[in-house]
Scaffold this active site. Sequence first.
Site, mmCIF file in Angstrom:
data_model
loop_
_atom_site.group_PDB
_atom_site.id
_atom_site.type_symbol
_atom_site.label_atom_id
_atom_site.label_comp_id
_atom_site.label_asym_id
_atom_site.label_seq_id
_atom_site.Cartn_x
_atom_site.Cartn_y
_atom_site.Cartn_z
ATOM 1 N N LYS A 33 0.849 -1.200 0.000
ATOM 2 C CA LYS A 33 0.000 0.000 0.000
ATOM 3 C C LYS A 33 0.879 1.243 0.000
ATOM 4 O O LYS A 33 1.774 1.374 0.844
ATOM 5 C CB LYS A 33 -0.896 0.011 1.234
ATOM 6 C CG LYS A 33 -1.747 1.279 1.335
ATOM 7 C CD LYS A 33 -2.764 1.178 2.450
ATOM 8 C CE LYS A 33 -2.322 1.767 3.759
ATOM 9 N NZ LYS A 33 -2.288 3.234 3.790
ATOM 10 N N ASP A 67 -3.519 4.341 -1.959
ATOM 11 C CA ASP A 67 -4.488 4.811 -0.956
ATOM 12 C C ASP A 67 -4.466 6.337 -0.891
ATOM 13 O O ASP A 67 -3.856 6.922 -0.001
ATOM 14 C CB ASP A 67 -4.068 4.173 0.387
ATOM 15 C CG ASP A 67 -4.955 4.548 1.549
ATOM 16 O OD1 ASP A 67 -6.099 4.976 1.315
ATOM 17 O OD2 ASP A 67 -4.500 4.399 2.698
ATOM 18 N N LYS A 110 -7.484 8.278 -1.341
ATOM 19 C CA LYS A 110 -8.790 8.737 -0.831
ATOM 20 C C LYS A 110 -9.277 10.018 -1.519
ATOM 21 O O LYS A 110 -9.449 11.063 -0.880
ATOM 22 C CB LYS A 110 -8.720 8.968 0.686
ATOM 23 C CG LYS A 110 -8.294 7.752 1.494
ATOM 24 C CD LYS A 110 -8.351 8.029 2.987
ATOM 25 C CE LYS A 110 -7.993 6.845 3.833
ATOM 26 N NZ LYS A 110 -6.558 6.487 3.827
ATOM 27 N N ASP A 123 -13.530 15.014 -4.594
ATOM 28 C CA ASP A 123 -13.602 16.306 -5.287
ATOM 29 C C ASP A 123 -14.817 16.258 -6.210
ATOM 30 O O ASP A 123 -15.595 15.299 -6.132
ATOM 31 C CB ASP A 123 -12.292 16.556 -6.059
ATOM 32 C CG ASP A 123 -11.998 18.038 -6.263
ATOM 33 O OD1 ASP A 123 -12.944 18.805 -6.530
ATOM 34 O OD2 ASP A 123 -10.828 18.439 -6.162
ATOM 35 N N THR A 157 -12.008 5.687 10.411
ATOM 36 C CA THR A 157 -12.041 5.024 11.730
ATOM 37 C C THR A 157 -11.550 5.971 12.832
ATOM 38 O O THR A 157 -11.696 5.683 14.013
ATOM 39 C CB THR A 157 -11.219 3.720 11.740
ATOM 40 O OG1 THR A 157 -9.971 3.977 11.123
ATOM 41 C CG2 THR A 157 -11.927 2.614 11.005
ATOM 42 N N ARG A 187 2.900 -1.476 10.740
ATOM 43 C CA ARG A 187 3.979 -1.604 11.720
ATOM 44 C C ARG A 187 4.318 -3.009 12.187
ATOM 45 O O ARG A 187 5.511 -3.291 12.388
ATOM 46 C CB ARG A 187 3.712 -0.665 12.901
ATOM 47 C CG ARG A 187 3.955 0.793 12.520
ATOM 48 C CD ARG A 187 3.287 1.753 13.457
ATOM 49 N NE ARG A 187 1.841 1.722 13.298
ATOM 50 C CZ ARG A 187 0.992 2.480 13.987
ATOM 51 N NH1 ARG A 187 1.464 3.327 14.881
ATOM 52 N NH2 ARG A 187 -0.302 2.407 13.777
HETATM 53 O O1 C5P Z 1 0.879 0.294 11.183
HETATM 54 P P1 C5P Z 1 -0.555 -0.078 11.012
HETATM 55 O O2 C5P Z 1 -0.760 -1.580 10.791
HETATM 56 O O3 C5P Z 1 -1.454 0.482 12.071
HETATM 57 O O4 C5P Z 1 -0.954 0.617 9.620
HETATM 58 C C1 C5P Z 1 -2.241 0.575 9.087
HETATM 59 C C2 C5P Z 1 -2.296 1.307 7.778
HETATM 60 O O5 C5P Z 1 -3.660 1.397 7.369
HETATM 61 C C3 C5P Z 1 -1.769 2.733 7.823
HETATM 62 O O6 C5P Z 1 -1.228 3.030 6.534
HETATM 63 C C4 C5P Z 1 -3.019 3.549 8.068
HETATM 64 O O7 C5P Z 1 -2.936 4.852 7.568
HETATM 65 C C5 C5P Z 1 -4.051 2.755 7.277
HETATM 66 N N1 C5P Z 1 -5.430 2.952 7.679
HETATM 67 C C6 C5P Z 1 -5.881 2.689 8.968
HETATM 68 N N2 C5P Z 1 -7.196 2.881 9.287
HETATM 69 C C7 C5P Z 1 -8.056 3.296 8.360
HETATM 70 C C8 C5P Z 1 -7.630 3.551 7.053
HETATM 71 C C9 C5P Z 1 -6.291 3.363 6.749
HETATM 72 O O8 C5P Z 1 -5.105 2.294 9.817
HETATM 73 N N3 C5P Z 1 -9.321 3.430 8.656
#
Ligand code: C5P
Length: 237
Positions: free
Chosen positions: A33, A60, A62, A65, A123, A215
């Site tokens: 991603k 990603d 998003k 517009d 979220t 992460r």
């Molecule tokens: O590090 P982690 O597993 O928390 O990363 C989750 C990824 O998903 C990040 O790139 C975050 O921006 C993205 N994301 C999220 N929640 C959302 C939409 C996207 O955590 N609702």
Amino acid sequence: MHDRPIIALDFPTQKEVAFFLEKFPKEEALFVKVGMELFYAEGPAIVRWLKEQGHDVFLDLKLHDIPNTVEKAMTNLAKLGVAITNVHAAGGVRMMQSAKEGLIKGTQPGAKVPELIAVTQLTSTSEEEMHHYQLINVPLETSVIHYAKCAEKAGLDGVVCSALEARGIQEATKQTFICLTPGIRPAGSAVGDQQRVVTPKHAREIGSTYIVVGRPITQAENPYEAYQEIKKDWSGK
Ligand code: C5P
């Protein structure tokens, strides 16, 4: 469901992405991603570079517009050969339809049109904030499901959602509707700033189509090992 977890490449530069990817076997085709941070730093070249190495890309960005602008932007993103991209459902059914049309226009003849999914309520938005700032006076889950149905009506392939919302969305939409879910943590790992997390196995059981993991893989001591463990738990194989 799709076997490969999508790895969130939340790095500031291509150099750091390259350093991270060196930890994987060269022949391992990944699903990654690319978000706003990396895309706005490196531009479309980062997507071409990842594709050249055999990886699939979820871009990603998003988009949100007017329909005409989103359509033209999507035509350009489809030309990059991304596998999945997204828009905000709050942009409306017409905007989402235009986004899809733009993707179709930009796809090379014979190639697969990128899957288009919608963000419903972020979220990070609480029910209280939604009531107060958006003046949407229904429970958060009702708004999420409403947006998912709008996305389906517009011909989109699915939504980004919390794994905990997946069941309700799947009950309200067609069987093939995609639920792509971030907020995944292997059992016993650090939660970080995520609020409501589920394990890869749990995400599978409650109906996620794709999972996005950042992460727990990018910060792991051995990212390839962490990736394989998460993949195994997710796919059940
Ligand atoms: O590090 P982690 O597993 O928390 O990363 C989750 C990824 O998903 C990040 O790139 C975050 O921006 C993205 N994301 C999220 N929640 C959302 C939409 C996207 O955590 N609702």
